[in-house]
Design a protein around this motif. Structure first.
Motif, short mmCIF file in Angstrom:
data_model
loop_
_atom_site.label_atom_id
_atom_site.label_comp_id
_atom_site.label_asym_id
_atom_site.label_seq_id
_atom_site.Cartn_x
_atom_site.Cartn_y
_atom_site.Cartn_z
N UNK A 137 14.09 12.58 15.65
CA UNK A 137 15.32 13.35 15.80
C UNK A 137 15.06 14.74 16.33
N UNK A 138 13.98 15.37 15.87
CA UNK A 138 13.64 16.69 16.37
C UNK A 138 13.18 16.62 17.82
N UNK A 139 12.47 15.56 18.18
CA UNK A 139 12.05 15.38 19.57
C UNK A 139 13.27 15.30 20.48
N UNK A 140 14.32 14.63 20.02
CA UNK A 140 15.56 14.57 20.81
C UNK A 140 16.20 15.94 20.94
N UNK A 141 16.11 16.75 19.88
CA UNK A 141 16.66 18.10 19.93
C UNK A 141 15.93 18.96 20.96
N UNK A 142 14.63 18.78 21.08
CA UNK A 142 13.86 19.51 22.09
C UNK A 142 14.35 19.14 23.48
N UNK A 143 14.54 17.86 23.74
CA UNK A 143 15.03 17.43 25.05
C UNK A 143 16.41 18.02 25.35
N UNK A 144 17.31 17.98 24.38
CA UNK A 144 18.65 18.51 24.61
C UNK A 144 18.61 20.02 24.86
N UNK A 145 17.77 20.73 24.11
CA UNK A 145 17.65 22.18 24.30
C UNK A 145 17.13 22.51 25.70
N UNK A 146 16.14 21.74 26.15
CA UNK A 146 15.60 21.97 27.49
C UNK A 146 16.66 21.71 28.55
N UNK A 147 17.43 20.66 28.38
CA UNK A 147 18.49 20.35 29.35
C UNK A 147 19.56 21.44 29.37
N UNK A 148 19.96 21.93 28.20
CA UNK A 148 20.96 23.00 28.15
C UNK A 148 20.45 24.27 28.81
N UNK A 149 19.20 24.60 28.55
CA UNK A 149 18.62 25.79 29.16
C UNK A 149 18.59 25.64 30.68
N UNK A 150 18.17 24.47 31.17
CA UNK A 150 18.13 24.24 32.62
C UNK A 150 19.52 24.36 33.24
N UNK A 151 20.52 23.87 32.53
CA UNK A 151 21.90 23.99 33.03
C UNK A 151 22.32 25.46 33.08
N UNK A 152 21.97 26.23 32.05
CA UNK A 152 22.29 27.66 32.05
C UNK A 152 21.63 28.38 33.21
N UNK A 153 20.47 27.90 33.63
CA UNK A 153 19.73 28.52 34.72
C UNK A 153 20.12 27.96 36.08
N UNK A 154 21.14 27.05 36.10
CA UNK A 154 21.65 26.46 37.34
C UNK A 154 20.58 25.69 38.11
N UNK A 155 19.71 25.01 37.38
CA UNK A 155 18.74 24.16 38.05
C UNK A 155 19.44 22.92 38.60
N UNK A 156 18.99 22.39 39.74
CA UNK A 156 19.63 21.20 40.30
C UNK A 156 19.48 19.99 39.40
N UNK A 157 20.42 19.05 39.52
CA UNK A 157 20.48 17.92 38.59
C UNK A 157 19.20 17.09 38.58
N UNK A 158 18.61 16.90 39.76
CA UNK A 158 17.41 16.07 39.79
C UNK A 158 16.26 16.71 39.01
N UNK A 159 16.18 18.06 39.05
CA UNK A 159 15.11 18.73 38.29
C UNK A 159 15.44 18.77 36.81
N UNK A 160 16.73 18.83 36.46
CA UNK A 160 17.11 18.73 35.05
C UNK A 160 16.70 17.36 34.51
#
Length: 343
Positions: free
Chosen positions: A26-49
């Motif tokens: 469950x914590x491993x999934x939280x790490x993935x979600x946090x990384x995805x949210x951060x990438x979205x905040x930084x406007x990274x392109x979808x393929x790199x997210x």
């Protein structure tokens, strides 16, 4: 180290990052979600997210399968042109005796498919890994939107006191008019007021003119007068001249590590920036090829030696800093490590 959201954090805290203790899926999934949210905040392109999601899931998943006391830091990394996401996975597990073999797909130490590290390396823009049997493994991975920025000459890590959400320790690096300078600050005490002191030191450091370290420390001392105060030090590595110039107030520890593993301490003067000081003095120390400059706050102790970590000083500043933080950081205080390395 604890989990938390990153989507609503301002730029400064995005760069400090969020630590996750990874002990279950469950914590491993939280790490993935946090990384995805951060990438979205930084406007990274979808393929790199999407690539980042694979990296985060595999890095955190490896800690669940293989590690002891595994943690992951998720934070933003920046240069003048773009912003990316960095993950630093740290564990105190069994370590790897043959890192090159472990990097190949199909190798496993837990009866799994053994594709985790290979998947991480294929999606990452940059990675570095160091492992010592019986001590554990540190993996630093960056995913950038496009291209591969130059490796930074210095990097740092901070970790808050358990139970706190922010660290009173802070750091910054800068290049100005041909000078490379690095700051490490330890706000007095811990919690929000200590963090505010270090943030003010960083703000003043970034605005300071291109002057030698002792003069920068004087500027920071004046800037912190309305805060709780801080121990801090400024170092200016000059590899072309073979020296590092250093000035500090309070209990910041600075060390020059030579390529052969020998070490030499650097001297800070007694005092608290913003409140009390003697005359600030600047000292020069030899800095040879392959040298590493390591600074840490009093939340880190000098109980480690480079000889116990074969090859560590040839790795990136991020990996060196994370290794020292893991094995020499105390649990009774904020902890901060800042490392510069010169091939």
């Amino acid at each position: 180290m604890s989990g938390g959201t990153v989507a609503s954090l301002p730029e400064g805290l995005l760069d400090e990052g969020v630590w996750f203790r990874v002990e279950e899926s469950g914590t491993a999934s939280a790490v993935r979600r946090a990384a995805e949210r951060l990438a979205a905040d930084l406007d990274m392109p979808r393929n790199r997210v999407a690539d980042l999601a694979i990296v985060a899931a595999e890095a955190a998943g490896n800690l669940v399968k293989h590690a002891d006391r595994g943690v992951v830091l998720v934070r933003a990394v920046r240069n003048d042109d773009q912003a990316g996401v960095e993950l630093i996975a740290v564990d105190s597990g069994p370590g790897m005796s043959d890192v090159h073999r472990a990097l190949g797909d199909g190798h496993s130490t837990a009866g799994t498919l053994g594709i985790g590290l290979g998947a991480i390396l294929r999606q990452a823009s940059r990675w570095d890994l160091h492992s010592v049997p019986g001590k554990g493994t540190v993996l630093a991975v960056q995913v950038w939107p496009a291209g591969l920025p130059e490796q930074l000459w210095a990097a740092g890590l901070t970790r808050p006191l358990p139970g706190e959400t922010t660290s009173g320790d802070g750091y910054a690096i800068r290049e100005i008019d041909g000078r490379r300078q690095m700051l490490l600050s330890d706000g007095l005490g811990h919690g929000g007021l200590a963090a505010a002191a270090s943030h003010e030191a960083i703000r003043a450091f970034r605005k300071a003119p291109a002057v030698p370290p002792a003069q920068v420390v004087e500027i920071l001392h004046r800037a912190l007068g309305h805060t709780r105060g801080a121990a801090l030090a400024v170092a200016e590595p000059d590899p072309s001249a073979g020296v590092i110039r250093y000035a500090g107030l309070g209990n910041i520890s600075g060390t020059v590590l030579a390529a052969d593993g020998s070490r030499r301490g650097m001297v800070s003067m007694p005092g608290i920036a913003g409140h009390q000081r003697r005359q600030v003095r600047e000292y020069d120390y030899p800095l040879g090829p392959g040298g590493v400059v390591l600074m840490h706050t009093d939340g880190v102790v000098d109980r480690w030696t480079a000889a116990d970590y074969p090859g560590l000083l040839t790795h990136t500043p991020e990996v060196i800093a994370a290794t020292v933080l893991r094995d020499a950081g105390t649990r009774r205080d904020d902890a901060g490590v800042l490392v510069a390395r010169f091939p």
